[in-house]
Design a protein around this motif. Structure first.
Motif: not given
Ligand code: HEM
Length: 521
Positions: A121, A178, A311, A319, A378, A384, A455
């Motif tokens: 990762h 996006i 994502g 939201t 939120l 999520i 992380g």
């Molecule tokens: C209100 C908007 C958003 C919320 C509340 C949100 C929330 C989250 C949460 C809670 C996680 C962790 C999930 C877990 O571990 O089960 C996550 C991971 C992630 N989100 Fe978001 N997200 C949002 C918007 C976005 C956007 C715009 C993108 C665009 C690329 C994105 C891409 C990702 C990615 C790639 C991960 C994985 C990160 C990693 O493992 O390092 N998210 N998000």
């Protein structure tokens, strides 16, 4: 023969007795309160809650009754305390994502979201982290993309009607943002401009049946993959047993993502720079296997972009939808007025607005009440909201309990955000709490976990925040909003994994719909 049967039956029974005794009395997890014997004995008890779509609310109720640690499976524990949050999800904790996340692998490849291991990762994150840094998002081409989509959203309201189902139109907004951010001109969609084939990409996202498929993908991953990969005569038979008929959710988006990847990869290097210079795909392409021996191959890059596309779509739009819905409800008019007062207080000069009169993303980022509205949305409606499962390859003590190696541990925003000690009147939407000096803001921020932490925290947070602050500021400079079609009483509902989330204080709910009227100020 009968002796053999007797021997097999006796050994089976002995094993069963041993297993039950181990789970209930000897496993280190047996010290942790469990809401019922079945939860301690079999993972299928919790899977049944998943099936009913009641997992998250049920676990919340269990924590209320049994305290901050509960055993929800023979090998699974749910926590709900700040100390556990730091131990499991703090930076450098060593906890990894579990196999639950394999359902987010795309085209058969792992990506940032679905990698288990910290090292894999970390390698991937190094390549793209800068694309999502706050300073990268709020300036230059990325800010231009966001402000342009905001302008197009306002144009859509005027062109297609100020009364609309914002669940859909906000999906257009987030998808257009996006796709351009990820692929530049090679994959950008034109939903806000009315391009029907792009709007159609969302059709399978909102199709009923997606929750059932998620359940099968998590609880019977091999069977699910096998069923959907059958072709010909076997395919006809397999179809009878599909959890959901095709197209399954995100099929359209994934096909689009693959086409965008192919268009990018076939283009000349000069065209790639010209048409997608600052995009995420061009960052990833610099690490393509054709340039680096241990680099990424085509499917790695395609999977990474497609996952970020998934994502970055529902999360932001869901939201925004709840924020606008809550602000529109008659009993929340005062919150809407405070937001209007704040965005109207911006002086009309070039520092605050772009040439088209749209508030600049870097300016809306600093608006205190806009931020409070988004935080409160939120808090109650994290897109999520459910458990984020993790495991560690060695034993550890959490909140005084010995947790053996490879136990699945999890926490959820839904639980943390409803802590009545920290959030007064936790089930009530009240953005003022985030600007009220009499509240313990520091404690509230510690429990605010919509984007996760450490992380594996959301990489898209700054992009999402910029989209949300800019759109809300632009809308409420021009319009007031009101619910229509009974949405003052009915809650909109969103799908997350196998559950539907909505305002439980409302007497009814409509999934994937939110009717709002925008009235010029
Ligand atoms: C209100 C908007 C958003 C919320 C509340 C949100 C929330 C989250 C949460 C809670 C996680 C962790 C999930 C877990 O571990 O089960 C996550 C991971 C992630 N989100 Fe978001 N997200 C949002 C918007 C976005 C956007 C715009 C993108 C665009 C690329 C994105 C891409 C990702 C990615 C790639 C991960 C994985 C990160 C990693 O493992 O390092 N998210 N998000």
């Amino acid at each position: 023969m009968s002796i053999t049967i007797a021997l097999v039956a006796t050994s089976g029974l002995a094993f069963l007795v041993y297993y039950i005794c181990w789970c209930l009395f000897f496993s280190p997890l047996s010290r942790i309160p469990s809401p019922g014997i079945l939860f301690a004995l079999t993972k299928w008890r919790l899977a049944y809650e998943d099936y009913k779509g009641s997992r998250t609310r049920k676990i919340y109720a269990f924590h209320e009754e049994y305290g901050p640690a509960i055993r929800v499976g023979p090998n699974e524990v749910s926590f709900n305390s700040l100390s556990a949050l730091r131990t499991i999800y703090g930076a450098g904790s060593g906890f990894e994502r579990t196999n639950f996340y394999h359902m987010f692998s795309i085209y058969g490849r792992r990506n940032m979201f679905s990698f288990n291991s910290v090292s894999q990762h970390g390698e991937r994150k190094k390549i793209i982290a800068n694309s999502y840094a706050k300073s990268t998002i709020l300036r230059g081409n990325n800010a231009r993309i966001i402000e342009e989509k905001v302008q197009k959203y306002l144009e859509l309201l005027e062109r297609e009607g100020r009364q609309n189902n914002i669940f859909l139109t906000l999906h257009y907004f987030s998808l257009d943002n996006i796709t351009e951010f990820l692929y530049g001109h090679f994959g950008k969609t034109g939903c806000l401009d009315g391009v029907e084939k792009d709007r159609d990409l969302l059709r399978d996202v909102i199709a009923p049946g997606g929750r059932r498929l998620s359940w099968f993908a998590v609880h019977h991953p091999k069977l699910t993959a096998w069923l959907y990969s059958r072709t010909g005569f076997m395919g006809c038979i397999a179809r009878q047993f599909y959890p959901m008929q095709k197209p399954t959710p995100y099929t359209g988006i994934r096909n689009h993502a693959m086409a965008a990847f192919q268009a990018f990869s076939k283009a000349s290097p000069a065209k790639r720079v010209e048409h997608s210079g600052s995009s995420v795909i061009s960052k990833l392409w610099k690490h393509h296997i054709s340039d680096k021996e241990d680099g990424l191959d085509d499917l790695d890059i395609a999977s990474e972009c497609a996952d970020e596309l998934d994502g970055g779509t529902d999360t932001t739009s869901d939201t925004l939808m709840f924020a606008i819905w809550e602000l529109s409800r008659p009993e929340h008019k005062r919150f809407q007025q405070k937001l209007i007062d704040e965005v109207q207080s911006l002086s009309e000069d070039d520092a605050n607005f772009n040439a088209n009169g749209i508030p600049r993303a870097e300016v809306t980022d600093k608006l205190v009440y806009v931020d409070a509205v988004i935080k409160e949305t939120l808090r109650l409606f994290a897109p999520i909201p459910a458990s984020e499962p993790r495991s560690l390859s060695k034993p550890i003590t959490i909140d005084g309990y010995l947790i053996p190696a490879n136990t699945v541990v999890s926490m959820s925003p839904y639980n943390l955000h409803r802590n009545a000690r920290v959030f007064k009147d936790p089930h009530t939407f009240n953005p003022d709490r985030w600007v009220d000096p009499s509240q313990d803001l520091a404690e509230m921020k510690k429990l605010f976990w919509a984007f996760s932490s450490g992380g594996r925290m959301c990489i898209g947070m700054h992009l999402a925040m910029a989209e949300m602050t800019t759109l809300l500021a632009a809308i409420y400079r021009k319009y007031t909003t009101e619910p229509r079609d009974n949405f003052g009483l009915v809650s909109p509902g969103i799908t997350s994994r196998f559950e539907v989330f909505y305002d439980e204080k409302c007497s009814s709910m409509r999934e994937h719909e939110c009717q709002i009227e925008f009235k010029p100020q």
